[in-house]
Write a protein that holds these residues in place. Structure first.
Motif, PDB file in Angstrom:
ATOM      1  N   TRP A 160       0.828  -1.209   0.000  1.00  0.00           N
ATOM      2  CA  TRP A 160       0.000   0.000   0.000  1.00  0.00           C
ATOM      3  C   TRP A 160       0.862   1.260   0.000  1.00  0.00           C
ATOM      4  CZ3 TRP A 160      -3.827  -1.852   4.361  1.00  0.00           C
ATOM      5  CH2 TRP A 160      -4.754  -2.747   3.802  1.00  0.00           C
ATOM      6  N   CYS A 198     -10.669  -3.941   8.611  1.00  0.00           N
ATOM      7  CA  CYS A 198     -11.120  -5.087   7.818  1.00  0.00           C
ATOM      8  C   CYS A 198     -12.632  -5.035   7.621  1.00  0.00           C
ATOM      9  CB  CYS A 198     -10.766  -6.406   8.511  1.00  0.00           C
ATOM     10  SG  CYS A 198      -9.013  -6.612   8.902  1.00  0.00           S
ATOM     11  N   PHE A 204      -8.610  -3.712   4.421  1.00  0.00           N
ATOM     12  CA  PHE A 204      -8.827  -2.707   3.381  1.00  0.00           C
ATOM     13  C   PHE A 204      -8.035  -1.430   3.625  1.00  0.00           C
ATOM     14  CE2 PHE A 204     -12.005  -1.630   6.591  1.00  0.00           C
ATOM     15  CZ  PHE A 204     -11.885  -0.250   6.684  1.00  0.00           C
ATOM     16  N   ASP A 236      -7.177  -0.549  -0.220  1.00  0.00           N
ATOM     17  CA  ASP A 236      -8.037  -1.235  -1.184  1.00  0.00           C
ATOM     18  C   ASP A 236      -8.843  -0.189  -1.941  1.00  0.00           C
ATOM     19  OD1 ASP A 236      -9.910  -2.699  -2.575  1.00  0.00           O
ATOM     20  OD2 ASP A 236     -10.320  -4.092  -0.937  1.00  0.00           O
TER      21      ASP A 236
END
Length: 334
Positions: A160, A198, A204, A236
């Motif tokens: 990320w 999550c 995420f 995400d």
């Protein structure tokens, strides 16, 4: 309506029959058939949560149950005595830590210490695992925050941080080894807490929490002893948009207020030129109180008080917008 709950003592599932009467502003939950007080109270609280998760109109929730169940609700701090019975107030319910924190503990005793010349309470640290869970009705999914102790967590964080979209804001590009050291340093510091957010157990986003007194922002405003702050990176790309924002942002604030009942204010420090993020924060109840300069950025210092969060029920989507429906008083007359 029937709720299926697990009896922790016997590890068996039990069906709890509840009835619902009253009005939208003052519903009444009835325990239809006797059940063990702990199980009955849990079912009643679950129903009360469902009634108040998306609706700011609810003033009070009456409870018709036996005295032992009523005593359990009072002991949890989710209800108040009213005449010979009890009623649940939304502002009490949503500060009932045991409802959302798997490891709900009493407040850590206050003992003042000094770090780098700054006086602050000794911090207790956080046990490994899931620290918060909440069912999000408008998504039909369960949101949780957990510590970064599972295999692959740091590798995901590293991916990320090297995503151009995230790196533009965070400026933390690096190797896996560098990111392992970064997370290890935070985990060793009781003033910080790195978490993964999550949905249905799928990570995420990354959430970096800190105690404001000991942080870089501490000297720049009059930080209270239990003020908390946070940074976020939504890794995400599919978890974007208002429905998701209205799930994770108030839930994170909810966790911070539940984790330490003495926390009265939460602060953030987004880039001053990050207009979208600041709009999102203002739309979620935060107010900009200052502009501050760091070596790497100019930031807007934003703040959210516990009183505002609870009084205006900011866990409800859209509750903070200027044209939201008027809310009833936090503490209605008995």
């Amino acid at each position: 309506m029937t709720d299926i709950l697990r009896d922790e003592a016997s590890n068996e599932s039990r069906a709890v029959r509840l009835g619902l009467d009253g009005s939208p502003e003052a519903p009444v939950i009835r325990l239809v058939h006797p059940a063990p007080p702990q199980i009955a109270a849990e079912a009643i609280l679950a129903r009360a949560e469902a009634l108040t998760a998306e609706d700011t109109r609810v003033l009070r929730i009456g409870v018709e149950a036996g005295p032992h169940t009523a005593a359990r609700l009072l002991a949890l701090g989710a209800a108040r005595q009213i005449g010979t019975g009890v009623e649940i107030l939304p502002g009490l319910l949503w500060q009932c830590a045991a409802r959302w924190l798997p490891d709900s503990r009493p407040p850590f005793p206050e003992l003042v210490t000094v770090t780098d010349g700054r006086r602050h309470p000794l911090r207790p640290g956080t046990l490994a695992g899931t620290v918060y869970t909440r069912d999000i009705p408008w998504l039909g999914r369960r949101l949780s925050f957990r510590t970064m102790t599972e295999t692959g967590d740091v590798a995901l964080f590293s991916a990320w941080m090297n995503d151009p979209r995230v790196a533009e804001v965070w400026q933390e590009r690096g190797t896996l080894t560098e990111h392992q050291a970064y997370i290890a340093r935070l985990q060793a510091d009781p003033a910080s807490l790195p978490l993964l957010g999550c949905l249905d157990d799928a990570p995420f986003g990354y959430f970096e929490l800190y105690w404001a007194r000991e942080s870089r922002v501490g000297p720049l405003y009059e930080a209270g002893p239990y003020d908390r702050g946070w940074h976020v990176a939504i890794g995400d790309a599919a978890i974007r948009g208002r429905p998701y924002l209205s799930a994770w942002l108030p839930s994170l604030m909810h966790y911070l207020f539940l984790d330490e009942p003495r926390t009265q204010r939460i602060v953030g420090e987004p880039r001053a030129d990050h207009a979208q993020q600041i709009r999102n924060l203002h739309g979620s109840g935060f107010a900009t109180i200052a502009t501050i300069d760091f070596p790497h950025k100019r930031a807007a210092l934003v703040s959210l008080s516990r009183e505002h969060f609870v009084r205006d029920r900011l866990w409800v989507p859209g509750a903070a917008v200027a044209d939201a429906a008027p809310r009833p008083p936090a503490v209605p007359a008995a």
